[in-house]
Scaffold this active site. Structure first.
Site, mmCIF file in Angstrom:
data_model
loop_
_atom_site.group_PDB
_atom_site.id
_atom_site.type_symbol
_atom_site.label_atom_id
_atom_site.label_comp_id
_atom_site.label_asym_id
_atom_site.label_seq_id
_atom_site.Cartn_x
_atom_site.Cartn_y
_atom_site.Cartn_z
ATOM 1 N N PRO A 2 -10.455 6.899 11.796
ATOM 2 C CA PRO A 2 -10.023 8.270 12.097
ATOM 3 C C PRO A 2 -11.166 9.098 12.672
ATOM 4 C CG PRO A 2 -9.988 7.857 9.721
ATOM 5 C CD PRO A 2 -10.369 6.575 10.375
ATOM 6 N N GLU A 3 -10.862 9.869 13.697
ATOM 7 C CA GLU A 3 -11.845 10.787 14.276
ATOM 8 C C GLU A 3 -11.465 12.225 13.892
ATOM 9 O OE1 GLU A 3 -13.803 10.511 17.804
ATOM 10 O OE2 GLU A 3 -13.551 8.375 18.142
#
Ligand SMILES: [Zn+2]
Length: 279
Positions: A2-3
């Site tokens: 996840p960013e």
């Protein structure tokens, strides 16, 4: 992995179900993930009411009525899944369960177990070892071309790698650095300290734009977040260069002028760029 936009989407989704709610039960099914859970984790959280839910960089931060702060990171594969209570037994990767006073269940699921959960306090969160060295938030107004320019000044490292340095700017990962450099038409190979003037202005604008667009896409996925699995934060998003090696460049006329999106390796990780457009 996840960013920032995905973590923002998860935080907004959790805010919907957690804000002003009280934790009535917290169940921990293993000793820890990337690191051990704090002693008395469940006991300290049970009975506490959420007063805010947000994030700093890629860390989730939930604050409680007594000054307690829950700090979370999704690691490589962590997910937060919202559901109602049921008799379905937890899966093998469902490590922590949070139940609120409206009988909503939030399950932290993490097959690879690189995620983490920690407890700190309002007084100590700013100096928490995981947060203390982080650079400015890219979406805040205080993140400007001048600030970024000062952080990059004199650096010979490639701009791509400098933007991944969490002490210079917080929360940027491989995907959005590639997309931002493409949008700003800056080569990922340029020495960071050589990016200056109007290029810095374009770069900061590009970073903010790609993050905002991704968050907006996540927000639209959130509107129907009552998917069967209740999972938050993972959504399809169209990238212009990331993962598109060998495909036509979306902003050039095509061969022979532009051979298409090229993949190179920097710091052991893939960079995707257009060698014609990005100088
Ligand atoms: Zn091109």
């Amino acid at each position: 992995m996840p960013e920032l936009p995905e973590v923002e989407t998860v935080a907004r989704g959790l805010e919907r179900v957690w804000l002003d709610r009280t934790l009535t039960a917290v169940t921990v099914r293993r000793a820890g993930l990337r690191r051990p859970f704090p002693t008395d984790f469940a006991e300290r959280l049970t009975g506490r009411r959420f007063v805010s839910v947000g994030r700093r960089a890629k860390y989730l931060l939930a604050r409680f009525d007594d000054g307690l702060v829950l700090l979370g990171h999704l690691g490589m594969s962590g997910r937060m899944v919202i559901s109602g209570l049921s008799n379905t037994p937890p899966g093998p990767h469902d490590h922590v369960a949070f139940v609120t006073d409206d009988a909503t269940l939030v399950t932290m699921t993490d097959p690879r177990r690189f995620g983490l959960l920690d407890l700190t306090t309002e007084a100590e969160v700013a100096t928490h070892p995981l947060l203390v060295g982080l650079g400015p938030e890219p979406l805040e107004d205080s993140f400007t071309a001048d600030i970024l320019g000062a952080a990059l000044a004199g650096k010979m490292t490639a701009i791509k790698l400098a933007l991944l340095d969490q002490t210079l700017v917080a929360g940027l990962g491989n995907i959005y650095v590639c997309e931002s450099l493409f949008r700003a038409q800056i080569s990922p190979l340029r020495p960071a300290g050589a990016v200056s003037g109007p290029e810095l202005v374009a770069l900061v604008a590009a970073i903010k734009a790609v993050l905002r667009e991704a968050i907006a896409a996540g927000g639209s996925s959130l509107r129907d977040h009552v998917r069967p699995d209740g999972e938050l934060g993972y959504f399809q998003h169209g990238f212009k260069v990331y993962g598109r090696a060998g495909q036509p460049c979306p902003d050039c006329a095509g061969p022979p002028a532009c051979p298409g999106i090229e993949r190179i390796v920097q710091g052991g990780r893939s960079t995707f760029h257009c060698a014609r457009r990005q100088r």
